[in-house]
Design a protein around this motif. Structure first.
Motif, PDB file in Angstrom:
ATOM      1  N   LEU A 133     -61.644  19.260 -61.139  1.00  0.00           N
ATOM      2  CA  LEU A 133     -60.571  18.370 -61.322  1.00  0.00           C
ATOM      3  C   LEU A 133     -60.911  17.380 -62.460  1.00  0.00           C
ATOM      4  O   LEU A 133     -60.057  16.865 -63.473  1.00  0.00           O
ATOM      5  CB  LEU A 133     -60.237  17.414 -60.127  1.00  0.00           C
ATOM      6  N   LYS A 134     -61.881  16.566 -62.554  1.00  0.00           N
ATOM      7  CA  LYS A 134     -62.258  15.875 -63.531  1.00  0.00           C
ATOM      8  C   LYS A 134     -62.519  16.350 -64.923  1.00  0.00           C
ATOM      9  O   LYS A 134     -62.039  15.687 -65.846  1.00  0.00           O
ATOM     10  CB  LYS A 134     -63.853  15.253 -63.075  1.00  0.00           C
ATOM     11  N   LYS A 135     -62.660  17.600 -64.953  1.00  0.00           N
ATOM     12  CA  LYS A 135     -62.610  18.408 -66.319  1.00  0.00           C
ATOM     13  C   LYS A 135     -61.230  18.665 -66.970  1.00  0.00           C
ATOM     14  O   LYS A 135     -61.204  18.940 -68.119  1.00  0.00           O
ATOM     15  CB  LYS A 135     -63.472  19.607 -66.378  1.00  0.00           C
ATOM     16  N   SER A 136     -60.229  18.867 -65.952  1.00  0.00           N
ATOM     17  CA  SER A 136     -59.095  19.410 -66.096  1.00  0.00           C
ATOM     18  C   SER A 136     -58.023  18.162 -66.924  1.00  0.00           C
ATOM     19  O   SER A 136     -58.012  17.298 -66.462  1.00  0.00           O
ATOM     20  CB  SER A 136     -58.175  19.762 -65.068  1.00  0.00           C
ATOM     21  N   PRO A 137     -57.584  18.583 -68.126  1.00  0.00           N
ATOM     22  CA  PRO A 137     -56.743  17.480 -68.801  1.00  0.00           C
ATOM     23  C   PRO A 137     -55.276  17.400 -68.290  1.00  0.00           C
ATOM     24  O   PRO A 137     -54.858  16.467 -68.497  1.00  0.00           O
ATOM     25  CB  PRO A 137     -56.704  18.059 -70.148  1.00  0.00           C
ATOM     26  N   VAL A 138     -55.087  18.401 -67.382  1.00  0.00           N
ATOM     27  CA  VAL A 138     -53.562  18.616 -66.736  1.00  0.00           C
ATOM     28  C   VAL A 138     -53.292  18.517 -65.330  1.00  0.00           C
ATOM     29  O   VAL A 138     -52.425  17.944 -64.836  1.00  0.00           O
ATOM     30  CB  VAL A 138     -52.631  19.640 -67.488  1.00  0.00           C
ATOM     31  N   VAL A 160     -45.864  20.269 -60.071  1.00  0.00           N
ATOM     32  CA  VAL A 160     -47.364  19.473 -60.227  1.00  0.00           C
ATOM     33  C   VAL A 160     -48.295  20.379 -60.456  1.00  0.00           C
ATOM     34  O   VAL A 160     -48.283  21.614 -59.584  1.00  0.00           O
ATOM     35  CB  VAL A 160     -47.525  18.722 -59.129  1.00  0.00           C
ATOM     36  N   HIS A 161     -49.152  20.417 -61.419  1.00  0.00           N
ATOM     37  CA  HIS A 161     -50.259  21.463 -61.842  1.00  0.00           C
ATOM     38  C   HIS A 161     -51.065  21.386 -60.557  1.00  0.00           C
ATOM     39  O   HIS A 161     -51.947  20.361 -60.499  1.00  0.00           O
ATOM     40  CB  HIS A 161     -50.865  21.060 -63.074  1.00  0.00           C
ATOM     41  N   VAL A 162     -51.360  22.565 -60.152  1.00  0.00           N
ATOM     42  CA  VAL A 162     -52.642  22.539 -58.873  1.00  0.00           C
ATOM     43  C   VAL A 162     -53.480  23.654 -59.421  1.00  0.00           C
ATOM     44  O   VAL A 162     -53.317  24.696 -59.640  1.00  0.00           O
ATOM     45  CB  VAL A 162     -51.852  23.085 -57.574  1.00  0.00           C
ATOM     46  N   LEU A 163     -54.643  22.934 -59.726  1.00  0.00           N
ATOM     47  CA  LEU A 163     -55.822  23.658 -60.326  1.00  0.00           C
ATOM     48  C   LEU A 163     -56.478  24.649 -59.294  1.00  0.00           C
ATOM     49  O   LEU A 163     -56.776  23.941 -58.329  1.00  0.00           O
ATOM     50  CB  LEU A 163     -56.911  23.180 -61.106  1.00  0.00           C
ATOM     51  N   CYS A 164     -56.567  25.902 -59.541  1.00  0.00           N
ATOM     52  CA  CYS A 164     -57.342  26.696 -58.368  1.00  0.00           C
ATOM     53  C   CYS A 164     -58.656  26.914 -58.960  1.00  0.00           C
ATOM     54  O   CYS A 164     -58.932  27.481 -60.100  1.00  0.00           O
ATOM     55  CB  CYS A 164     -56.679  28.095 -58.213  1.00  0.00           C
ATOM     56  N   VAL A 165     -59.744  26.319 -58.308  1.00  0.00           N
ATOM     57  CA  VAL A 165     -61.213  26.398 -58.876  1.00  0.00           C
ATOM     58  C   VAL A 165     -61.954  27.590 -57.967  1.00  0.00           C
ATOM     59  O   VAL A 165     -61.901  27.426 -56.736  1.00  0.00           O
ATOM     60  CB  VAL A 165     -61.859  24.973 -58.530  1.00  0.00           C
ATOM     61  N   GLU A 166     -62.298  28.813 -58.789  1.00  0.00           N
ATOM     62  CA  GLU A 166     -62.976  29.760 -58.226  1.00  0.00           C
ATOM     63  C   GLU A 166     -64.148  29.341 -57.614  1.00  0.00           C
ATOM     64  O   GLU A 166     -64.998  28.763 -58.402  1.00  0.00           O
ATOM     65  CB  GLU A 166     -62.873  31.053 -58.797  1.00  0.00           C
ATOM     66  N   VAL A 167     -64.656  29.702 -56.575  1.00  0.00           N
ATOM     67  CA  VAL A 167     -66.108  29.260 -55.951  1.00  0.00           C
ATOM     68  C   VAL A 167     -66.564  30.533 -55.413  1.00  0.00           C
ATOM     69  O   VAL A 167     -65.863  31.502 -55.114  1.00  0.00           O
ATOM     70  CB  VAL A 167     -66.126  28.166 -54.941  1.00  0.00           C
ATOM     71  N   ARG A 182     -55.805  13.150 -57.881  1.00  0.00           N
ATOM     72  CA  ARG A 182     -55.902  12.042 -58.576  1.00  0.00           C
ATOM     73  C   ARG A 182     -54.921  11.169 -57.534  1.00  0.00           C
ATOM     74  O   ARG A 182     -53.864  11.368 -56.870  1.00  0.00           O
ATOM     75  CB  ARG A 182     -55.268  12.214 -59.769  1.00  0.00           C
ATOM     76  N   PRO A 183     -55.090   9.824 -57.547  1.00  0.00           N
ATOM     77  CA  PRO A 183     -54.445   8.948 -56.785  1.00  0.00           C
ATOM     78  C   PRO A 183     -52.867   8.953 -57.008  1.00  0.00           C
ATOM     79  O   PRO A 183     -51.822   8.732 -56.265  1.00  0.00           O
ATOM     80  CB  PRO A 183     -55.040   7.348 -57.049  1.00  0.00           C
TER      81      PRO A 183
END
Length: 266
Positions: free
Chosen positions: A121-126, A230-237, A199-200
């Motif tokens: 999340l921190k690295k994503s610009p959107v 809303v952009h929901v980022l899927c982070v593959e783990v 993000r808040p």
């Protein structure tokens, strides 16, 4: 970026009343409540500034305070964990750049799932919201399918685009493969891990919106974001050999206890 983990927990679950206080026996033979094991999982996450349990039930509050957890009392009107996290964030006075919802039914969540989620999340610009996804092996996928055949709600699956932004989440198994897999086979199906980083601003907006038709049909809170664009980022783990399963039904208790014992978790 200051980070808060909130563990939302409610007693009056429709599918499984009293679930946060269900006891799970680990490798040592000691039984610990689900909320205690979820708290223990949260405390293993590195780089977090504060952890709090958010509940509307005094039984959960008393149990959590007994093992040393910070507890924030929230309204009974909260419809889901995201709304409860938003209220807890406000009650605590804000001051965090990232709020993590570590749902109280996922005691097997490895710390790196949450750490990689926060970093994503921190690295994503959107992205305004991020959530982990785990590629399933045949054993997990077959478990999902067995739950569906038995009429149980099991794990949630996720599909996302080449930019890793979520396209959809479902309690059905998607995408359809039409294949049979062995337990150790890799599959194209992704298990949605029930953790979110917000993000808040996204949390504040969520609480103002009504649930949309897809959220109501699936009973999945994250679909409210998708229905609003809303952009929901899927982070593959990656599991790194760890088993993962949520406690959705009473039938999941022996499964999770077996996993705890297999991993040597006390």
């Amino acid at each position: 970026m200051p980070t808060l983990i909130v563990i939302p927990a409610r007693y009056a679950s429709t599918r499984y009343p009293g679930k946060p206080l269900v006891e799970l026996t680990g490798a040592s033979g000691e039984a610990k409540s689900l909320i205690r094991r979820s708290w223990d999982a949260a405390m293993q996450v590195k780089g977090v500034d504060r952890v709090a349990v958010a509940t509307d039930d005094d039984r959960i509050r008393e149990a959590a305070e007994a093992f040393g957890a910070e507890v924030v009392m929230t309204s009974e009107a909260c419809q889901n964990g995201t709304e409860r996290c938003a209220e807890a964030f406000d009650t605590l006075g804000g001051g965090f750049d990232v709020v993590v919802n570590l749902q109280g039914d996922a005691p097997l969540t490895p710390p790196w799932f949450v750490e990689e989620l926060i970093e994503g999340l921190k690295k994503s610009p959107v992205a305004e919201v991020a959530t982990p996804v785990l590629k399933t092996e045949g054993e997990a996928l077959n478990g999902f399918l067995d739950d569906r055949k038995a009429g149980r709600v099991g794990g949630t699956t996720a599909v996302f685009g080449i930019d890793n932004n979520a396209l959809y989440f479902s309690k059905e198994v998607i995408p359809y493969t039409g294949k049979t897999y062995g337990d150790d086979d890799e599959t194209p199906v992704f298990h949605h891990v029930g953790v979110y980083a917000y993000r808040p601003s996204a949390l504040a907006a969520y609480s103002r919106w009504n649930a949309g038709p897809l959220e109501k049909l699936e009973g999945l809170e994250q679909l409210r974001f998708l229905e609003r664009g809303v952009h929901v980022l899927c982070v593959e783990v990656e599991g790194r050999g760890r088993k993962f399963w949520e406690l959705n039904n009473p039938e999941d208790v022996p499964r999770i206890e077996a996993m705890l014992k297999g991993m040597g978790v006390a």
